[in-house]
Design an enzyme around this catalytic site. Sequence first.
Site, PDB file in Angstrom:
ATOM      1  CG  ASP A 289     -28.853 -10.363  27.912  1.00 54.71           C
ATOM      2  OD1 ASP A 289     -29.262 -11.440  28.318  1.00 54.71           O
ATOM      3  OD2 ASP A 289     -27.482  -9.841  28.744  1.00 54.71           O
TER       4      ASP A 289
HETATM    5  C1  BGC Z   1     -27.649 -11.977  31.109  1.00 56.42           C
HETATM    6  C2  BGC Z   1     -27.094 -12.964  30.112  1.00 56.42           C
HETATM    7  C3  BGC Z   1     -27.466 -14.306  30.385  1.00 56.42           C
HETATM    8  C4  BGC Z   1     -29.192 -14.196  30.016  1.00 56.42           C
HETATM    9  C5  BGC Z   1     -29.589 -15.677  30.416  1.00 56.42           C
HETATM   10  C6  BGC Z   1     -29.180 -12.119  31.121  1.00 56.42           C
HETATM   11  O1  BGC Z   1     -29.625 -11.553  32.154  1.00 56.42           O
HETATM   12  O2  BGC Z   1     -27.202 -10.609  30.714  1.00 56.42           O
HETATM   13  O3  BGC Z   1     -25.516 -12.985  30.238  1.00 56.42           O
HETATM   14  O4  BGC Z   1     -26.884 -15.114  29.307  1.00 56.42           O
HETATM   15  O5  BGC Z   1     -29.519 -13.528  31.007  1.00 56.42           O
HETATM   16  O6  BGC Z   1     -29.706 -16.070  31.423  1.00 56.42           O
END
Ligand code: BGC
Length: 753
Positions: A289
């Site tokens: 993530d």
């Molecule tokens: C979130 C994810 C997301 C990623 C990309 C993160 O902060 O937890 O769910 O896909 O950002 O935007």
Amino acid sequence: MKPYALLILLLVFFNCKNESSKHIETSDESYKIETKINNILSKMTLEEKIGQTNLRGTSSRVKGELPEELKTAVRKGEIGAFLNVMNLEYVKELQKIAIEESPNGIPLIFARDVIHGFKTIFPIPLGLAASWDAEIAKKSSEIAAFEASSAGIRWTFAPMLDIARDSRWGRIAESPGEDPYLASILGKAYVEGFQSDDLSNPTSMAACAKHYIGYGAAIGGRDYNTVNLSEPLLRNLYLPPFQSSIDAGAATVMSSFNEVNGIPATGNEFLLKQVLRDELQFDGFIVSDWDSTVEMITHGFARDEKHVAELSAIAGLDMEMTSKAYEHHLKTLVEEGKVSVKQIDAFVKNILRIKLRLNLFEQPYIPEGHTGNLYAEAHLSEAKKAAIKSTVLLKNDAILPLANTAKVAVIGPLANKPHEQLGTWTFDGEKKHTVTPTDAFKKANVKFQFAEGLTHSRDRTNKGFNEAIRIAKNADVIVFFGGEEAILSGEAHSRANIDLPGAQEQLLKELAKTGKPIVLVIMAGRPITIANIIDDVDAVLMAWHPGTMGGEALHDIIFGLSQPEGHLPVSWPKTAGQLPYFYNHKNTGRPAEADQFVQMDSIPIAAWQSSLGNDSHYLDVGYAPHFPFGYGLTYTDFKYENITVSQDTISFNKDITIKASITNTGKNDGKELVQLYVQDVVGSITRPIRELKRFKHVNLKSGETKEVSFTMSSEDLKFVNSKLINAAEEGVFNVWIAPHAEAGLKSSFYLKE
Ligand code: BGC
């Protein structure tokens, strides 16, 4: 016919197809893919290999020229994928450089959070979960992929499959709810929709099952917080939706921000290698993530960025999102012998496998003529259908549906907020295409007056109250659209109180004084506690954040052109103090029961210390939720009768059938969601008081009776015990055919070895 005209026809065909079965790679096809992978890999330098592990973020809408630094990095093969490049020219230019100028011409993948629609926005995932309908979940993601792929996006960071048992957690809005069986069915459907029957279809997107794993178990519902999970709980509750999405072919998995039992998921070899690769047989790639790699330093698990890279590589993380630990340190780690080239080759193979399955080598660009049919009639009509299927009727004192002659006072901060009703994670849905309730009421010539009363959901002033009360007095009925703005749920937006924010409760109390009936429509990213005002209103509809077509869907429900079809995918608490709350809890040694429920006010003053006769509940709010999991009313009533089981005793691997008669006892035709729950009465580890095993939608005309039957076997009764053995155990099982988790007809059977 021009060549691209044929392509458009093909794309339309793909878009119209309802049923798609997953393309199963033949051994011949996978042999070809693996041969290509090895061939490409053999030509790559270590630097290029590391480049493939690099997912670079750009700001959503870079203005002006594409930064030279990015182009150079792509030219050198230093980047494998991008997220959030939302400019068609840049997508094309970057891909062209990758294909034509990078050392091995490996295409890039462009990613984005297309969570519940791209342009046409569907209800938030928790709302879609309330539909309990795999077909609509699949359709929503198929349409999302068709629209988003026209912007070059071939990889979405969805579906989110975190079981969520705490409505304070903002990300419950993105989740499939609290039940692993329902979440597994939805997870499979989302993957099938995003990926279509074949990932090589240029209008499909690679799915990403996230956040692996346990993210929804954050302490106190505080986002990013610590997670402690026993291994049986991890495997029985949190893993099944991931398993089902991987079985459906999910191309990628995202590791979560949280730690699990002291080890951050992103650096967790047990979770990534043993469980995901060895046990679930996942053969796509794992992405971290956003910054979840380098956050291992803040967690107190890694010393510095180099240590982050080492821990992540050893754990088996294939691709790093936005942070640069791999880019900065993998090469040195290989030189120092801390990470093997074999390990890095494994990452690159996983990534190339998905790029090949997406057919990006053959078709790296957006096909000419693929416009995505953004906001096409067919897409909007599915979005409306989804909003109707998602809306849950929680209370109805014979007020809904309204007669179309009724004079309505439309009041509330969310009656005409096109942006708010789209909900969290909707970067691309546009306000101008959103149909709000007031838009829909106008279009349908409803006799209504409108006064917001409050300018937004958090408004604490009472400036607008007089006008709202004035129009209420002139009307036959008040329809109040309240709830939470979109930004009050989603990532990093947890709340300790989950009531109606601002002065909404006060306004409702004032409106109740007019004596006019009130229909409360809630739009929110989570269950909202309404115990303070439930008696002041005559009906409550939970619309979640219903998306682009929410207004039309709600109009149709309110005036009886459609019935609300949703059922709660999460237990609805009376107060946030009950959280976490979930229906599939354990019995405990002193289970709460109505006749043992001591209420705070019944305790004598200066009472002597005593616990005897008491049980597991709160003195002030008892033990039950406000509305249970699975609950949802319709515009008719149903009676459940005559539960039977096909055998009193079944042996392992033999089927058992459980039946009951359901009658529509109301005046309207209707659809009932019939649910099957099971309790394993005695287990080698204690088992939940109920677990959902099956459900079925049943259409019944007024007065009609149908026999509903469910079949299962010992396979459905398996669980992972304390010795980590996944097996069903001999003994008594209770079984219920039920309208929700706290009611139903009960029977039982014996499972014999
Ligand atoms: C979130 C994810 C997301 C990623 C990309 C993160 O902060 O937890 O769910 O896909 O950002 O935007």
